[in-house]
Design a protein around this motif. Structure first.
Motif, PDB file in Angstrom:
ATOM      1  N   GLU A   1      -5.208   5.086  -0.033  1.00 22.27           N
ATOM      2  CA  GLU A   1      -4.760   3.698   0.054  1.00 22.27           C
ATOM      3  C   GLU A   1      -4.161   3.400   1.430  1.00 22.27           C
ATOM      4  O   GLU A   1      -4.364   2.314   1.976  1.00 22.27           O
ATOM      5  CB  GLU A   1      -3.736   3.409  -1.044  1.00 22.27           C
TER       6      GLU A   1
ATOM      7  N   ASN B   1     -14.286  -0.484   2.097  1.00 23.93           N
ATOM      8  CA  ASN B   1     -13.160  -1.198   1.498  1.00 23.93           C
ATOM      9  C   ASN B   1     -13.338  -1.353  -0.009  1.00 23.93           C
ATOM     10  O   ASN B   1     -12.371  -1.249  -0.774  1.00 23.93           O
ATOM     11  CB  ASN B   1     -13.015  -2.571   2.160  1.00 23.93           C
TER      12      ASN B   1
ATOM     13  N   ARG C   1      -7.043   3.006   3.716  1.00 26.03           N
ATOM     14  CA  ARG C   1      -7.682   1.698   3.498  1.00 26.03           C
ATOM     15  C   ARG C   1      -6.890   0.590   4.183  1.00 26.03           C
ATOM     16  O   ARG C   1      -7.466  -0.323   4.782  1.00 26.03           O
ATOM     17  CB  ARG C   1      -7.779   1.411   1.997  1.00 26.03           C
ATOM     18  N   ARG C   2      -5.554   0.676   4.095  1.00 27.39           N
ATOM     19  CA  ARG C   2      -4.739  -0.358   4.724  1.00 27.39           C
ATOM     20  C   ARG C   2      -4.871  -0.316   6.244  1.00 27.39           C
ATOM     21  O   ARG C   2      -4.967  -1.367   6.895  1.00 27.39           O
ATOM     22  CB  ARG C   2      -3.278  -0.158   4.323  1.00 27.39           C
TER      23      ARG C   2
ATOM     24  N   SER D   1     -17.867  -1.034   6.845  1.00 25.15           N
ATOM     25  CA  SER D   1     -16.463  -1.299   6.527  1.00 25.15           C
ATOM     26  C   SER D   1     -16.332  -2.060   5.214  1.00 25.15           C
ATOM     27  O   SER D   1     -15.394  -1.819   4.435  1.00 25.15           O
ATOM     28  CB  SER D   1     -15.818  -2.093   7.664  1.00 25.15           C
TER      29      SER D   1
ATOM     30  N   HIS E   1      -7.456   0.670   7.877  1.00 23.27           N
ATOM     31  CA  HIS E   1      -8.795   0.138   8.124  1.00 23.27           C
ATOM     32  C   HIS E   1      -8.796  -1.382   8.000  1.00 23.27           C
ATOM     33  O   HIS E   1      -9.429  -2.089   8.791  1.00 23.27           O
ATOM     34  CB  HIS E   1      -9.749   0.795   7.117  1.00 23.27           C
ATOM     35  N   TRP E   2      -8.070  -1.899   7.014  1.00 27.76           N
ATOM     36  CA  TRP E   2      -7.959  -3.344   6.808  1.00 27.76           C
ATOM     37  C   TRP E   2      -7.246  -4.018   7.972  1.00 27.76           C
ATOM     38  O   TRP E   2      -7.585  -5.145   8.347  1.00 27.76           O
ATOM     39  CB  TRP E   2      -7.209  -3.590   5.498  1.00 27.76           C
TER      40      TRP E   2
ATOM     41  N   ASP F   1      -9.812 -10.233   0.759  1.00 27.20           N
ATOM     42  CA  ASP F   1     -10.021  -9.373   1.931  1.00 27.20           C
ATOM     43  C   ASP F   1     -11.174  -9.868   2.785  1.00 27.20           C
ATOM     44  O   ASP F   1     -11.037 -10.065   4.001  1.00 27.20           O
ATOM     45  CB  ASP F   1     -10.308  -7.937   1.481  1.00 27.20           C
TER      46      ASP F   1
ATOM     47  N   LEU G   1     -12.605   2.133  -1.651  1.00 25.42           N
ATOM     48  CA  LEU G   1     -11.189   2.481  -1.658  1.00 25.42           C
ATOM     49  C   LEU G   1     -10.373   1.534  -2.533  1.00 25.42           C
ATOM     50  O   LEU G   1      -9.310   1.923  -3.040  1.00 25.42           O
ATOM     51  CB  LEU G   1     -10.639   2.465  -0.224  1.00 25.42           C
ATOM     52  N   ARG G   2     -10.834   0.318  -2.732  1.00 26.45           N
ATOM     53  CA  ARG G   2     -10.137  -0.622  -3.606  1.00 26.45           C
ATOM     54  C   ARG G   2     -10.232  -0.214  -5.082  1.00 26.45           C
ATOM     55  O   ARG G   2      -9.337  -0.530  -5.867  1.00 26.45           O
ATOM     56  CB  ARG G   2     -10.707  -2.033  -3.438  1.00 26.45           C
TER      57      ARG G   2
ATOM     58  N   SER H   1       0.812  -1.218   0.000  1.00 28.50           N
ATOM     59  CA  SER H   1       0.000   0.000   0.000  1.00 28.50           C
ATOM     60  C   SER H   1       0.844   1.266   0.000  1.00 28.50           C
ATOM     61  O   SER H   1       0.299   2.368   0.011  1.00 28.50           O
ATOM     62  CB  SER H   1      -0.922   0.018   1.237  1.00 28.50           C
TER      63      SER H   1
END
Length: 768
Positions: free
Chosen positions: A728, A696, A731-732, A692, A734-735, A660, A699-700, A548
């Motif tokens: 990004e 995701n 997003r990471r 979420s 959040h992931w 994911d 943002l992907r 990312s």
């Protein structure tokens, strides 16, 4: 005063949460009993004639009961213990006539019996595992001590060994040592001593290789010594080879005292066994805590029952709880004492204080108010400096279309590197805060030391300090340019800033979170050297972070290129943005994080033989193809490459989204009681998970903007690229939370609360 239910939640072992007494549910049963009694007391006598008679009888019985001494309490509750065929204790409560007609009381004691049986069975299972682990470690330690003894004997006799495959030992140890003794003209006592050592080693599980070693002493006389082979139980073939040649180390220089055993590998074996003892002690301590917390829970809940029922019927039940296995067994305490004695004697030279530092390492200190103050101070400074920079940049015309390209080339890459890094640190700090709030044991998952692990305030301090320094340097750069200093001199500020932070990262002094910095360097080394290192969770977790941060890596390359161009005069700065070499490096950086991650998947497949790792590797291969297509499309803007980019990026995005949600987060379980989610959820509000998922997905697919080629100016284009790179990173971060949540729940499902340390020696009779 804190309620016990909250105190229990705060002290219980997160991975064993399901095995603890369900105190909250038992409280609900107590509440039901209380409500039912209040309802009975509020009913009019004429409407419930039978009930009022029963209440009157109960009142009389209660009075009679309270007048008796405690020796007659057992007449009201009888707790029977039976032993099953599997040698498990099963408790069942029989209620006296006093409580027979109250269904709520029967339900409560049935649930209480179930909780007691659950605690007993879990405790006994864990106890058996730890006792077996202790026996294995004692065998491993005996092997290690015998090896040290053999090494000491070899040193004492001043042997220098050289491998030879020309002589074969007889089958039995005695024949082997006798044969060697004849060749070496050893005395009977020396042959007996060697035979004793060999027999001891074989009893401990060492197998001998059918070959001898021919060596020369300092006088030049050939002699023969014994060579043994030590198999391994480590998970990989590579580490197995490490122990296979334990006694086949190369000859040292003549006269240096060459030895049959490699001292470094003996020390490595000792370190592994020591770590295993530490983990065993930690597990025993957790089991002891488990026993005491559950005992307190039973005591508290039975006292609540006594209070609600106006009886003392729990006395007999508590006696049975104290007689149960998880309280009456002393194996854990005795084994802890044995581990303490063994560890003190063999690993710390009878220094108990030093031994306890290993066995009971210092827990993470409480957060300092100074750290909180510094976070607030640096946050205010960074925000103020950011506002000052924006105003100065606007006055200097930095955001205008006619801005100098040289300024953007010198300042933008290095500032982007630090801002993106700061954003990632901020997201990691948010992760640490959420993991702590939800009791996700991230230190155990990452195998971090609790005493040196980073906390969320520390991450925020690193983030804000970094941002304050960067914005301060950018403001200084603009002021010096406005003051008329030479651009070649002023543009050196970003390079100096970059070199300063690189120096701080590798600084050997114990300042600014040295354990965290060195851990980061070690993990980056493991990633860069994939697949030659065994892949741990922290390694592939960090590698996912790098995927990312491809824009950061590109800016890092540009910054390094400009720094070398200006400091070492090796090339012209313009070559950092054009030319064949620039294009090749762009492809390399776009591929490299995905390539490292794919190699990690290949290594994990090789170690674990799990086909899912190959499927995961396919995800990163598709991401590499999509990244290469986007870079090519940036240079060749035509419909063909547009179609290729759209197809490859679309396939990679679908692949990534599936992984994911299904693999990394554990969602979309068709049999789950929570639609589109999994059965176990840590967050109470399920709507957060659905939001979420949607976030995701959005943002992907942010890569779509990169192929639209909007007609904007160069400064706006760079700001837009920076904005997408920031999305990004967000997003990471959040992931990360849901990835570790799923990992934590997997540990909970298997009750993994201590680390499984591989052991160096294998029993020749064992298949494992």
């Amino acid at each position: 005063m804190v309620k016990f239910s909250k105190e229990l939640e705060a002290q219980l072992i997160p991975e064993w949460k399901e095995a603890f007494v369900n105190y909250r549910q038992l409280k609900k049963y107590i509440k039901n009993i209380k409500l039912k009694r209040l309802l009975n007391q509020s009913q009019p006598p004429q409407q419930t004639f039978g009930r009022s008679i029963f209440d009157s009888l109960r009142f009389v019985i209660n009075k009679l009961y309270n007048s008796h001494n405690d020796n007659n309490m057992q007449d009201f509750i009888q707790v029977k213990k039976t032993i099953t065929e599997e040698s498990e204790e099963v408790y069942e409560t029989e209620l006296a006539q006093l409580f027979v007609e109250e269904d709520e009381v029967q339900v409560f004691f049935a649930k209480l019996d179930g909780e007691l049986n659950k605690v007993n069975q879990f405790y006994k299972k864990q106890e058996i595992e730890f006792v077996e682990r202790g026996e294995i470690l004692n065998k491993q330690l005996n092997i290690l001590l015998d090896l040290k003894q053999l090494l000491s004997n070899t040193r004492r006799k001043n042997h220098s060994l050289r491998p030879s495959n020309t002589e074969i030992f007889p089958h039995s140890p005695g024949q082997r040592s006798e044969s060697v003794g004849k060749r070496k003209n050893l005395s009977d006592s020396e042959v007996s001593e060697m035979d004793e050592v060999i027999s001891t080693l074989e009893r401990n599980g060492l197998s001998f290789v059918n070959s001898a070693m021919r060596v020369k002493t300092k006088k030049g006389k050939p002699q023969t010594a014994i060579r043994i082979d030590i198999p391994a139980t480590t998970p990989t073939a590579v580490t197995s080879m490490l122990w296979e040649d334990l006694v086949n180390s190369p000859m040292k220089a003549a006269g240096c005292g060459g030895e049959v055993f490699n001292k470094r590998k003996i020390q490595c074996a000792e370190k592994m066994i020591r770590s295993a003892f530490v983990e065993l002690y930690k597990g025993l301590d957790l089991l002891k805590t488990y026993s005491s917390l559950n005992m307190v829970a039973f005591t508290k809940i039975l006292k609540k029952f006594d209070k609600v029922s106006c009886q003392k019927a729990s006395t007999n039940y508590l006696k049975e709880v104290k007689r149960s296995h998880f309280i009456s067994s002393d194996k854990v305490v005795r084994l802890m004492d044995e581990v303490e004695c063994t560890f003190t004697k063999h690993f710390t030279n009878n220094d108990r204080k030093r031994a306890m530092k290993f066995l009971r390492p210092q827990q993470q200190p409480k957060a300092s108010h100074m750290v909180t103050f510094l976070v607030g101070l640096s946050t205010g400074c960074s925000v103020s400096l950011c506002c000052v920079y924006v105003i100065l940049a606007h006055l200097c015309g930095i955001f205008s279309p006619n801005t100098e390209q040289a300024y953007m080339d010198a300042v933008y890459p290095v500032s982007s590197v630090f801002v993106l890094l700061s954003l990632h640190l901020f997201m990691y700090g948010c992760n640490l805060y959420m993991w702590k709030s939800t009791r996700i044991n991230h230190n155990f998952i990452f195998e971090f030391s609790p005493s040196t692990a980073l906390r969320h305030r520390d991450a925020f301090l690193m983030c804000t300090t970094l941002m304050t320094t960067v914005f301060g340097a950018m403001v200084m750069h603009l002021l010096l340019r406005a003051a008329g200093f030479s651009p070649s001199q002023v543009d050196a500020i970003p390079g100096i800033l970059f070199l300063f932070f690189v120096g701080l990262l590798i600084c050997p002094f114990d300042i600014f979170y040295r354990p965290t910095r060195f851990c980061f360097i070690r993990v980056i080394r493991n990633i860069a050297c994939s697949p030659f290192y065994k892949v741990l969770l922290v390694d592939f977790f960090m590698a996912d972070q790098l995927t990312s941060q491809i824009p950061l890596l590109r800016h890092l390359e540009t910054t390094g290129c400009h720094t070398f161009a200006r400091v070492f005069k090796s090339h012209h700065p313009e070559t950092c943005h054009s030319g064949r070499l620039y294009v090749e490096i762009t492809y390399l950086i776009s591929f490299l994080p995905y390539w490292w991650r794919a190699l990690q998947c290949a290594r994990r497949w090789f170690d674990d033989n799990d086909i899912n790792h190959l499927a995961n590797m396919g995800k990163y291969v598709s991401a590499m193809v999509a990244a290469g297509a986007r870079v090519t499309y940036g240079r060749q803007d035509n419909n063909l490459w547009f179609a290729i980019v759209f197809i490859t990026s679309g396939v990679a995005t679908v692949y990534q989204l599936y992984w994911d949600f299904v693999k990394d987060w554990g969602f979309f379980n068709p049999n789950s009681k929570n639609p589109l989610l999994r059965d176990d959820l840590i967050l109470k509000n399920k709507s957060i998970y659905y939001m979420s998922i949607a976030l995701n997905v959005v943002l992907r697919v942010a890569w779509v903007e990169t192929i639209t080629h909007l007609n904007v100016g160069p400064v706006q284009r760079r700001l837009l690229d920076f904005f997408l790179a920031s999305l990004e990173v967000i997003r990471r971060g959040h992931w990360n939370f849901y990835r570790l949540e799923n990992e934590h729940l997997n540990n909970v499902g298997h009750f993994r609360a201590v680390k499984a340390v591989p052991l160096p020696f294998r029993d020749i009779d064992s298949d494992n």
